[in-house]
Write a protein that holds these residues in place. Sequence first.
Motif, PDB file in Angstrom:
ATOM      1  N   ALA A  26      -4.751   9.779  -1.617  1.00 34.02           N
ATOM      2  CA  ALA A  26      -4.027   8.928  -0.335  1.00 34.02           C
ATOM      3  C   ALA A  26      -4.328   7.488  -0.532  1.00 34.02           C
ATOM      4  O   ALA A  26      -5.481   7.127  -1.147  1.00 34.02           O
ATOM      5  CB  ALA A  26      -4.297   9.651   1.016  1.00 34.02           C
ATOM      6  N   ASN A  27      -3.666   6.765   0.129  1.00 35.00           N
ATOM      7  CA  ASN A  27      -4.189   5.305   0.402  1.00 35.00           C
ATOM      8  C   ASN A  27      -4.871   5.091   1.689  1.00 35.00           C
ATOM      9  O   ASN A  27      -4.764   5.551   2.533  1.00 35.00           O
ATOM     10  CB  ASN A  27      -2.954   4.438   0.543  1.00 35.00           C
ATOM     11  N   GLY A  28      -6.078   4.324   1.410  1.00 36.86           N
ATOM     12  CA  GLY A  28      -7.008   4.254   2.272  1.00 36.86           C
ATOM     13  C   GLY A  28      -7.085   2.808   3.083  1.00 36.86           C
ATOM     14  O   GLY A  28      -7.913   2.522   4.046  1.00 36.86           O
ATOM     15  N   SER A  29      -5.794   2.221   3.100  1.00 36.58           N
ATOM     16  CA  SER A  29      -5.851   0.701   3.629  1.00 36.58           C
ATOM     17  C   SER A  29      -5.048   0.930   5.092  1.00 36.58           C
ATOM     18  O   SER A  29      -4.198   1.666   5.501  1.00 36.58           O
ATOM     19  CB  SER A  29      -5.123  -0.017   2.703  1.00 36.58           C
ATOM     20  N   ASP A  52      -9.650  -1.825   4.345  1.00 40.92           N
ATOM     21  CA  ASP A  52      -9.809  -0.656   4.082  1.00 40.92           C
ATOM     22  C   ASP A  52     -10.652   0.371   4.804  1.00 40.92           C
ATOM     23  O   ASP A  52     -11.485   0.014   5.199  1.00 40.92           O
ATOM     24  CB  ASP A  52     -10.695  -0.501   2.444  1.00 40.92           C
ATOM     25  N   GLY A 105       0.821  -1.214  -0.069  1.00 39.26           N
ATOM     26  CA  GLY A 105      -0.050  -0.035  -0.114  1.00 39.26           C
ATOM     27  C   GLY A 105       0.986   1.355  -0.018  1.00 39.26           C
ATOM     28  O   GLY A 105       0.228   2.375   0.234  1.00 39.26           O
TER      29      GLY A 105
HETATM   30  C1  LIG Z   1      -3.341   1.154  -1.486  1.00 37.60           C
HETATM   31  O1  LIG Z   1      -2.354   0.834  -2.287  1.00 37.60           O
HETATM   32  C2  LIG Z   1      -2.384  -0.597  -2.634  1.00 37.60           C
HETATM   33  C3  LIG Z   1      -0.969  -0.684  -3.622  1.00 37.60           C
HETATM   34  O2  LIG Z   1      -0.635   0.330  -4.502  1.00 37.60           O
HETATM   35  C4  LIG Z   1      -3.289  -0.696  -3.819  1.00 37.60           C
HETATM   36  O3  LIG Z   1      -3.450  -2.136  -3.969  1.00 37.60           O
HETATM   37  C5  LIG Z   1      -4.713  -0.579  -2.861  1.00 37.60           C
HETATM   38  O4  LIG Z   1      -5.859  -0.275  -3.469  1.00 37.60           O
HETATM   39  C6  LIG Z   1      -4.683   0.993  -2.156  1.00 37.60           C
HETATM   40  N1  LIG Z   1      -5.793   0.972  -1.219  1.00 37.60           N
HETATM   41  C7  LIG Z   1      -6.575   1.852  -1.093  1.00 37.60           C
HETATM   42  C8  LIG Z   1      -7.754   1.660  -0.201  1.00 37.60           C
HETATM   43  O5  LIG Z   1      -6.311   3.201  -1.443  1.00 37.60           O
END
Ligand SMILES: *[C@@H]1O[C@H](CO)[C@@H](O)[C@H](O)[C@H]1NC(C)=O
Length: 535
Positions: free
Chosen positions: A293-296, A313, A248
């Motif tokens: 942004a990443n939401g994980s 997530d 992520g």
């Molecule tokens: C976070 O990043 C990963 C790797 O790039 C991607 O697979 C994932 O969908 C992203 N998740 C969110 C919730 O943004």
Amino acid sequence: MSAAAIWNLLSFFFLFIFIQTRADLPGTWELLVPDAGIASMHTAVTHLNTVILLDRTNIGPTRKLLPPNRCRHDPKDPILKNDCYAHSVVLDLKTNSIRPLEILTDTWCSSGQFLPDGTLLQTGGDLDGNKKIRKFAPCEGTLCDWEELKDVELQQGRWYATNQILPDGSVIIIGGRTAPNVEFFPPKKHGAVNFPFLSQMEDNQMDNLYPYVHLLPNGHLFVFVNNRAVLYDYAANAIIKDYPVLEGGPRNYPSAGSSVMLPLTGDYSSATVVVCGGARYGAYLQRIHDSPANGSCGRIEATKPDPVWEMEDMPFARIMGDMVILPTGEVLIINGAQAGSQGYEMATDPCFHPVLYRPDQPNGLRFMTLNPGTVPRMYHSTANLLPDGRILIAGSNPHYFYNFKRAFPTELRIEAFSPEYLSADKANIRPAIVELPEKVTYGKAFEAVVTVELPVVGIIEVNMASAPFVTHSYSQGQRLVKLSVTSAIPDVVAGKYRIGFTAPPGGQVAPPGYYMVFAVNQGVPSVARWVQLVS
Ligand SMILES: *[C@@H]1O[C@H](CO)[C@@H](O)[C@H](O)[C@H]1NC(C)=O
């Protein structure tokens, strides 16, 4: 009834519906201090119910003057050689009043931790403050102020480092810009010790600053940097375990997510760490302010032999979110943005909705979206748990100077967010602590007396929350320990209960110092009392 009266009644009715709908999401916001005078970049709550707010020097005027004749003369200051403005203040939670404090050298992007006696230790910063160590011993009156130590300095300049109090009450100071090493306070004779993991995890946009450091109950440190963690034996300066990569993207400065160790409970043999959010790699390097942004979130049982990250997530992608462990053991994720990265003018799309993370729910059911705020809390904003269960929200200054005209202006308002557990309809199950020792000793049994209006059956939890040093969306030294308790025994007086509890077994579970001790009944916390944990 006239048509006008009916119309009035109807509009009142619809307005009522509208307000109800608006208030549907849990939690409430209030403005606590309209003008704190400074934008707090670092915030910490003391055991005397005051809050230390700390910005940086050398950025020119703030909105709070020092007391008369207390100017700082610094020929090297680029903006104000004669600086009569406060860059740190203390907020008194009883009166919501602000008192200016005096810092001498630059505290920009520094680190800190409370010592066992309740003194705040603050380390490093930029320029003339890079190697400085400062202390603030809280007081009831108005006489306490920062003290810059004269006889001792850091062994290495520290800017963007993380501090963690250790089981023996000393503090480890980890990393920082061009500082891939660790040192201790009080200082050790051998000086700073190399910690190559910090430089190994550096990429070409850094991503190794403000490491997430958690003291596990096995006495070792879980140190998370960029996208990976190690288990670090600081006494032997040895890495005991490599954890798998967290997918992520990068998670530390300038790509900050945030991280907590979930509440320690039971026999304290297990500890689980959660890391949430972060910027997309490249958002900082290429200055892509709208890069989502990443939401994980990744979650890992750090004390297991071969743990793996469990992914989930969040309802919102988020960078610069603060993760605050609530007295109940749930985690509030608040502040931050949905695009860009950390740094000046680098983020857009503020994330106004806090979310609640409920660690005991199954994956997929853990998040709950809460009532949104209205003030963008971007770079250099903070969130701290208060003894009454509210969350203090301060700062936001995505600019080099105090700038009230730009998008996402320098923010001087302090707000408080009240989670749903503080709502009035829960008053009759809210416990109030009437008796609690002021000091508890490791491993010993104690008694608390609480009152609750409605009958209590079974367990009232007794949970200890540390007071962390909060900066850059990470709470240094944050932990919550659920103590082992006996059933609540009704007293002869109606509504009064006795609870037996056992203090933590040792400093690995809870380092010495002051904790906010909450009684929690059916998910509703009391106002905390500060208790000193001693050996
Ligand atoms: C976070 O990043 C990963 C790797 O790039 C991607 O697979 C994932 O969908 C992203 N998740 C969110 C919730 O943004």
